[in-house]
Motif scaffolding. Sequence first.
Motif, PDB file in Angstrom:
ATOM      1  N   ASN A 307       0.912 -49.121  -2.381  1.00  0.00           N
ATOM      2  CA  ASN A 307       1.905 -49.318  -1.326  1.00  0.00           C
ATOM      3  C   ASN A 307       3.262 -49.333  -2.000  1.00  0.00           C
ATOM      4  N   PRO A 308       4.296 -48.889  -1.310  1.00  0.00           N
ATOM      5  CA  PRO A 308       5.619 -48.811  -1.942  1.00  0.00           C
ATOM      6  C   PRO A 308       6.212 -50.188  -2.171  1.00  0.00           C
ATOM      7  N   ASP A 309       7.088 -50.268  -3.173  1.00  0.00           N
ATOM      8  CA  ASP A 309       7.799 -51.511  -3.436  1.00  0.00           C
ATOM      9  C   ASP A 309       8.716 -51.843  -2.265  1.00  0.00           C
ATOM     10  N   GLY A 310       8.966 -53.113  -2.077  1.00  0.00           N
ATOM     11  CA  GLY A 310       9.861 -53.545  -1.015  1.00  0.00           C
ATOM     12  C   GLY A 310       9.804 -55.047  -0.864  1.00  0.00           C
ATOM     13  N   ASP A 311      10.794 -55.607  -0.200  1.00  0.00           N
ATOM     14  CA  ASP A 311      10.858 -57.063  -0.083  1.00  0.00           C
ATOM     15  C   ASP A 311      10.978 -57.527   1.361  1.00  0.00           C
ATOM     16  N   ALA A 312      10.594 -56.659   2.313  1.00  0.00           N
ATOM     17  CA  ALA A 312      10.729 -57.047   3.715  1.00  0.00           C
ATOM     18  C   ALA A 312       9.683 -56.338   4.555  1.00  0.00           C
ATOM     19  N   ALA A 341      -6.199 -34.499  -4.221  1.00  0.00           N
ATOM     20  CA  ALA A 341      -7.041 -35.677  -4.070  1.00  0.00           C
ATOM     21  C   ALA A 341      -8.073 -35.465  -2.974  1.00  0.00           C
ATOM     22  N   ASN A 342      -9.259 -36.034  -3.197  1.00  0.00           N
ATOM     23  CA  ASN A 342     -10.331 -35.953  -2.206  1.00  0.00           C
ATOM     24  C   ASN A 342     -10.313 -37.130  -1.240  1.00  0.00           C
ATOM     25  N   ALA A 343      -9.554 -38.169  -1.571  1.00  0.00           N
ATOM     26  CA  ALA A 343      -9.452 -39.326  -0.686  1.00  0.00           C
ATOM     27  C   ALA A 343      -8.119 -40.017  -0.923  1.00  0.00           C
ATOM     28  N   TYR A 344      -7.650 -40.698   0.108  1.00  0.00           N
ATOM     29  CA  TYR A 344      -6.397 -41.440   0.037  1.00  0.00           C
ATOM     30  C   TYR A 344      -6.670 -42.835   0.574  1.00  0.00           C
ATOM     31  N   VAL A 345      -6.587 -43.831  -0.325  1.00  0.00           N
ATOM     32  CA  VAL A 345      -6.882 -45.217   0.043  1.00  0.00           C
ATOM     33  C   VAL A 345      -5.629 -46.052  -0.173  1.00  0.00           C
ATOM     34  N   TYR A 346      -5.027 -46.472   0.921  1.00  0.00           N
ATOM     35  CA  TYR A 346      -3.838 -47.312   0.862  1.00  0.00           C
ATOM     36  C   TYR A 346      -4.258 -48.710   0.416  1.00  0.00           C
ATOM     37  N   TRP A 347      -3.267 -49.557   0.059  1.00  0.00           N
ATOM     38  CA  TRP A 347      -3.602 -50.917  -0.328  1.00  0.00           C
ATOM     39  C   TRP A 347      -4.003 -51.671   0.924  1.00  0.00           C
ATOM     40  N   LEU A 348      -3.394 -52.756   1.286  1.00  0.00           N
ATOM     41  CA  LEU A 348      -3.916 -53.575   2.366  1.00  0.00           C
ATOM     42  C   LEU A 348      -3.598 -52.997   3.741  1.00  0.00           C
ATOM     43  N   GLY A 349      -4.611 -53.013   4.611  1.00  0.00           N
ATOM     44  CA  GLY A 349      -4.401 -52.574   5.980  1.00  0.00           C
ATOM     45  C   GLY A 349      -3.634 -53.603   6.786  1.00  0.00           C
ATOM     46  N   ALA A 350      -3.934 -54.871   6.553  1.00  0.00           N
ATOM     47  CA  ALA A 350      -3.272 -55.955   7.284  1.00  0.00           C
ATOM     48  C   ALA A 350      -3.110 -57.147   6.355  1.00  0.00           C
ATOM     49  N   SER A 351      -1.921 -57.744   6.380  1.00  0.00           N
ATOM     50  CA  SER A 351      -1.671 -58.901   5.524  1.00  0.00           C
ATOM     51  C   SER A 351      -0.635 -59.798   6.179  1.00  0.00           C
ATOM     52  N   ILE A 352      -0.079 -60.710   5.400  1.00  0.00           N
ATOM     53  CA  ILE A 352       0.832 -61.710   5.937  1.00  0.00           C
ATOM     54  C   ILE A 352       2.182 -61.620   5.231  1.00  0.00           C
ATOM     55  N   GLY A 353       3.184 -62.258   5.796  1.00  0.00           N
ATOM     56  CA  GLY A 353       4.491 -62.367   5.151  1.00  0.00           C
ATOM     57  C   GLY A 353       5.244 -61.046   5.093  1.00  0.00           C
ATOM     58  N   GLN A 354       6.057 -60.897   4.067  1.00  0.00           N
ATOM     59  CA  GLN A 354       6.936 -59.726   3.923  1.00  0.00           C
ATOM     60  C   GLN A 354       6.158 -58.572   3.285  1.00  0.00           C
ATOM     61  N   THR A 355       5.174 -58.106   3.991  1.00  0.00           N
ATOM     62  CA  THR A 355       4.209 -57.160   3.454  1.00  0.00           C
ATOM     63  C   THR A 355       4.565 -55.724   3.802  1.00  0.00           C
ATOM     64  N   ARG A 356       4.069 -54.788   2.978  1.00  0.00           N
ATOM     65  CA  ARG A 356       4.158 -53.368   3.301  1.00  0.00           C
ATOM     66  C   ARG A 356       2.835 -52.859   3.853  1.00  0.00           C
ATOM     67  N   ALA A 357       1.982 -53.772   4.304  1.00  0.00           N
ATOM     68  CA  ALA A 357       0.725 -53.375   4.939  1.00  0.00           C
ATOM     69  C   ALA A 357       1.024 -52.639   6.241  1.00  0.00           C
ATOM     70  N   PHE A 358      -0.003 -52.056   6.806  1.00  0.00           N
ATOM     71  CA  PHE A 358       0.156 -51.388   8.104  1.00  0.00           C
ATOM     72  C   PHE A 358       0.423 -52.393   9.213  1.00  0.00           C
ATOM     73  N   ILE A 359      -0.207 -53.558   9.090  1.00  0.00           N
ATOM     74  CA  ILE A 359      -0.152 -54.570  10.140  1.00  0.00           C
ATOM     75  C   ILE A 359       0.214 -55.900   9.507  1.00  0.00           C
ATOM     76  N   GLN A 360       1.109 -56.627  10.152  1.00  0.00           N
ATOM     77  CA  GLN A 360       1.476 -57.973   9.705  1.00  0.00           C
ATOM     78  C   GLN A 360       0.796 -58.988  10.609  1.00  0.00           C
TER      79      GLN A 360
END
Length: 476
Positions: A307-312, A341-360
Amino acid sequence: MSTSFRLAMTGAVAAALATTLLPPATAAEARQASGTIDLGEQLQPIDGFGVSQAFQRAAVMNGLQGLTPENQQEVVDLLFSQENGAGLSILRMGIGSSSDEVYDHMKSIQPTDPGGPDAEPQYVWDGYDGGQVWLAKEAQSYGVERFYADAWSAPGYMKTNGSDANGGSLCGLPGASCDSGDWRQAYADYLVQYVRFYAEEGIDITDLGFTNEPDWVASYASMEVTPEQAADMVKVLGPTIEESEFGDLNLVCCDSFGWEEQRAYSEAIEADPEAAGYVDVHTGHEYASAARSPLPTDKPVWMSEWNPDGDAWTEGWDDGTGYDGMSIAEDIHATLSEANANAYVYWLGASIGQTRAFIQMDGADYRVSSRLWAMAAYSRFIRPDAVRVGAESGSDGVSVTAFRNADGSTVVEILNTGNATVNQTFDLAGGDVAGTGSVYLTDATHAVERTGDAALADGELSVNLPGRSLTTVVLD
């Protein structure tokens, strides 16, 4: 690494002789581009798209911090539904190494030293695994069949530093001797036992990894493994898998913290014929370097975490942060088209706080970022066993990839990175495509929204691409 989201979004296509919900662009507003899609040029097969919910994020999805039952189901639906979510097809699980289960730790299935590497194992299983068993069953109900279990570290008593955190090496690997002895075989048995526990829960782990970011020392669960040590461990774990009841289980290596850094691991494995014969999938992350060239192997390669760097926390499609939806779409495109690439796996799908997840997730409630829809535009329509085929846009501002699914449908993904509308045409060659299809748009105001129908005329597909958008065309 830090929390992240997987998103996919699609864009509207106005095809020749087809109706579209987008207003036609005037000649002054749009420029012309002509490209090709060659169904006969078969490139890499696609294993799928996925996320992880390790480090108890699955438990948070299951209500650990107050997410309501209704919202739990909605979040699961957003990640795995092909109708109104991303339709993800890979779930990556974290194999725990911690002796405790405080939040953000992953508890080991053998939290205490059984008395040495040759002692009778003392495994402990709670049937929940930080929420990952629950989530795997939910994902399975949506049709997910690919489950990748990966260890961030061995338990501390198996390592040179006596801790599952702060690096340290597995005792018994070349250059890593310990008074307690050689733990390589015990660690291999431990990993296979984890797979066995999931099988007892009705979940077939398909892919197994013994190291995560072996070239990065973290204050949490982490373990240092050199490329040469990785090849050595493969020759212990590989036979252990083959001699178990899980002979079809894929051995995965090595999840380096950068794609170019993974190259040394893949080279070390490929240079050792015995090790090369055991490794089924090569995996790398994108934190230190992006996936922009193929790895040196003929085996499947996965971009297995980023997941990309970021603070918000952000929800925008194109807000200039570098972790908006458009940025995720561009990375997916480049990873598939440049790194093959044969597959693309992002880091967290859902998380808490100032996350770059798909879902907060925030207590009882949740919010969705455009990152999710960037992923969904790809993952919902490009299914496991699809094959990427040749595609060129003929325009510097337009990037295109195309895929043929196992059911015969064709998916065309088109990114317009410029600000102006582009009237794009594609000559279709190398295979039969006929009839009509569906057009989906993802941009600042559309989230994988169907905006019209697409049709073919004289072997040509015409596409109207709004500025800063991702357009998905699905031809049945």
